[in-house]
Design a protein around this motif. Sequence first.
Motif, PDB file in Angstrom:
ATOM      1  N   VAL A  53      51.252  85.281  26.814  1.00 55.88           N
ATOM      2  CA  VAL A  53      52.335  84.306  26.651  1.00 55.88           C
ATOM      3  C   VAL A  53      53.335  84.470  27.791  1.00 55.88           C
ATOM      4  N   VAL A  54      53.719  85.713  28.055  1.00 56.45           N
ATOM      5  CA  VAL A  54      54.671  85.974  29.145  1.00 56.45           C
ATOM      6  C   VAL A  54      54.087  85.496  30.474  1.00 56.45           C
ATOM      7  N   CYS A  56      51.763  83.150  31.019  1.00 58.75           N
ATOM      8  CA  CYS A  56      51.702  81.679  31.073  1.00 58.75           C
ATOM      9  C   CYS A  56      53.089  81.083  31.300  1.00 58.75           C
ATOM     10  N   LEU A  57      54.084  81.623  30.611  1.00 62.11           N
ATOM     11  CA  LEU A  57      55.450  81.145  30.839  1.00 62.11           C
ATOM     12  C   LEU A  57      55.893  81.423  32.273  1.00 62.11           C
ATOM     13  N   ALA A  58      55.505  82.583  32.784  1.00 66.18           N
ATOM     14  CA  ALA A  58      55.826  82.920  34.178  1.00 66.18           C
ATOM     15  C   ALA A  58      55.149  81.940  35.136  1.00 66.18           C
ATOM     16  N   SER A  60      54.438  78.960  34.486  1.00 70.61           N
ATOM     17  CA  SER A  60      55.124  77.687  34.314  1.00 70.61           C
ATOM     18  C   SER A  60      56.444  77.638  35.090  1.00 70.61           C
ATOM     19  N   MET A  61      57.078  78.793  35.287  1.00 68.58           N
ATOM     20  CA  MET A  61      58.422  78.799  35.868  1.00 68.58           C
ATOM     21  C   MET A  61      58.536  79.456  37.253  1.00 68.58           C
ATOM     22  N   ARG A 150      53.560  73.172  35.974  1.00 72.61           N
ATOM     23  CA  ARG A 150      54.539  73.646  34.983  1.00 72.61           C
ATOM     24  C   ARG A 150      54.158  73.201  33.580  1.00 72.61           C
ATOM     25  N   ALA A 154      52.894  75.583  30.466  1.00 75.62           N
ATOM     26  CA  ALA A 154      53.730  75.554  29.265  1.00 75.62           C
ATOM     27  C   ALA A 154      52.869  75.244  28.041  1.00 75.62           C
ATOM     28  N   ALA A 157      50.889  78.339  27.271  1.00 76.48           N
ATOM     29  CA  ALA A 157      51.727  79.314  26.565  1.00 76.48           C
ATOM     30  C   ALA A 157      51.843  78.951  25.093  1.00 76.48           C
ATOM     31  N   GLY A 158      52.021  77.678  24.803  1.00 78.43           N
ATOM     32  CA  GLY A 158      52.094  77.240  23.410  1.00 78.43           C
ATOM     33  C   GLY A 158      50.815  77.536  22.650  1.00 78.43           C
TER      34      GLY A 158
END
Length: 174
Positions: A53-54, A56-58, A60-61, A150, A154, A157-158
Motif C-alpha cells: 500500500v505504501v 503504491c501510494l508512493a 502515485s505521488m 497517479r 491510486a 493502492a485501493g
Amino acid sequence: FYLSRALGLGEALTGAVMSIGPVVSALCGVVSGRIVDRLGAGRMIIAGLAMMVVGCLALSMLPGLFGLAGYTAAIVLLTPGYQLFQAANNTAVMLDVGERERGVVSAMLSLSRNLGLVTGAAAMGAVFAFAVGARDIGRAAPEAVASGMRVTFAVAAGLVVVALLIAVGRWRKR
C-alpha cells in the motif's frame, strides 16, 4: 509510458529503470522467505500488503514530486512488500496441504500468480488508458501520462487496501 513520455527518458534508460524492480525483487526473495519462516506467515502477509500500500501510494505521488528519483524510491518501497507477501502467502497456503498434494497445489499457486499478473496488467492498463484520456497513448501529452500514472497507482493502492482488510480479518479469526 510514464518513463518515456512523462519523464522523457530514452529507450536504454527506460529499460534500466524498469529493471530496478526485478533486481530488488531478486535481492529480497530469500530474505523475505527467511523473515516469513522466523516471524510467521499470517503477520508477514499483513506486513507485505501494508508495504505494498505504501509503495503504491508512493508511486502515485513521489514521481510527480521528485521525477525519476521519486519513481525509483517508490519501486524500492513497493517491491520488497510484494516479495514478502508472496513468500508469506505461499507459505500459508502450503501449510494446509497434505504431502501428496503439494505438487498440484504448488502448480496452482504458480498458475494463479501468473493469471493474476496477466489480468492485473490488462486491467490496470485499461485504468491507465482511461485516466490518460487520449485515443493514442503514444501521442498523449506528458502531463496526461503523469496523471494516468497517479490514478492507476491510486487505484492499485485501493485494491491492495481491500486485500489488506481481508487478510487482517482472516488473521483476527485465527
